[in-house]
Design a protein around this motif. Structure first.
Motif: not given
Length: 329
Positions: A198-199, A219-222, A288-295
């Motif tokens: 991932t990036d 992250p670029s992937t969840a 954290f929950k999986p996301t590509t939106e950011g935390v």
């Protein structure tokens, strides 16, 4: 070719910082190299590389001085204790506290405890050695990180283990100093854990007169195992708050410095972004929950020797509740 790649990454980092800016404020994206900031209430960030020497394997030998840089592709041969980066990575500070990120496979965040309200990072590690682990006129490095994330750094939790950045294709960092904050933006390309890449884009920034660093990870992937945390110490209990409101925290207070003396550490997190609080081998972890939106989260440290600072656990807990109320306000 590299100039084209750098331009693309800069655009990505600036877009990332704007996208995740919660407050309506303008942050100067042009960092100031070789700037020494002395006024109370300011913030400052820097990244310095050695010059005058040469790489011999994984070690930079013969360096005669350090030079502040605005941005850096981390050399592929760089690792821990390569003597190439002054205090091993970028640093950022307010009038109350300073932080540094190990910009190598460890990728932990450490604490510079300050006994002054002036900006001090330009003084740290100028002798090519780690004298900042001993008492200095400005304070000292105070946190024993070991194999942990330190305070507020990030990794991937796979089964029972937290993976740092043992495998990454490349790492790019850019520091910034603005009127409202200072910090560092980082792009990790091809971070590999458990045969998956991932990036990860990261922004770490501190505001004037604050102990708290605001961290944003995208992250670029969840990722199923994205975590942050606080290093664990024997006989130091975890403090938790998850009452009403969108925000909660985990914290510790006690004898947990190299001195040794008392230190409080905290991470404030959004409950909607978190799966669970996890007891890791070396860290108290926020999963954290999986996301590509950011935390987004905040981490901070309060040292007993900080000028006009917090000197006991009761006052530290009061400080935590005051900051939590601001976030939930």
């Amino acid at each position: 070719m590299k100039k084209i790649i750098v331009s693309s990454l800069l655009a990505t980092l600036v877009l990332f910082s704007c996208k995740n800016q919660e407050k309506k404020e303008t942050i100067d994206q042009e960092p100031v190299a070789d700037q020494v900031v002395t006024q109370k209430g300011a913030t400052y960030a820097e990244l310095s590389t050695a010059e005058g020497g040469e790489w011999k394997g994984r070690v930079y030998e013969g360096g005669t001085s350090f030079k502040n840089v605005e941005e850096l592709w981390v050399p592929q041969q760089h690792t821990d204790h390569s003597w190439y980066l002054r205090y091993e990575g970028p640093g950022w500070e307010s009038s109350k506290v300073g932080y540094r990120l190990y910009l190598d496979w460890r990728n932990a965040i450490d604490i510079f405890g300050k006994v002054t309200d002036q900006m001090i990072l330009d003084q740290v590690g100028q002798d090519n050695f780690d004298s900042y682990h001993e008492e200095q006129p400005w304070g000292q490095d105070i946190l024993k990180v070991g194999k942990a994330l330190g305070i507020g750094s990030y990794g991937q939790l796979v089964k029972d283990s937290v993976y740092h950045f043992q495998k990454v294709d490349s790492t790019y960092a850019k520091v910034f100093n603005g009127d409202s904050s200072s910090g560092v933006a980082i792009l990790y390309k091809g971070w590999e854990v458990a045969d998956a890449k991932t990036d990860l884009q990261v922004r770490l920034e501190i505001a004037p007169d604050s102990r708290l660093t605001r961290a944003t990870l995208q992250p670029s992937t969840a990722l199923n195992g994205l975590v942050t945390g606080i290093v664990k110490f024997d006989d130091v209990s975890l403090i938790k708050s998850d009452g009403e409101g969108d925000w909660a925290y985990i914290a510790t207070y006690g004898e947990q410095t190299l001195v040794p003396d008392e230190l409080g550490m905290v991470i404030f997190y959004k409950k909607s972004e978190v799966n669970a609080i996890v007891d890791g081998f070396y860290d108290h972890l926020i999963h954290f929950k999986p996301t590509t939106e950011g935390v987004t989260y905040y981490f901070g440290a309060a040292w007993v020797k900080e000028k006009d600072g917090i000197t006991n656990e009761a006052d530290f807990k009061t400080y935590l509740e005051e900051e939590l109320a601001k976030l939930n306000g």
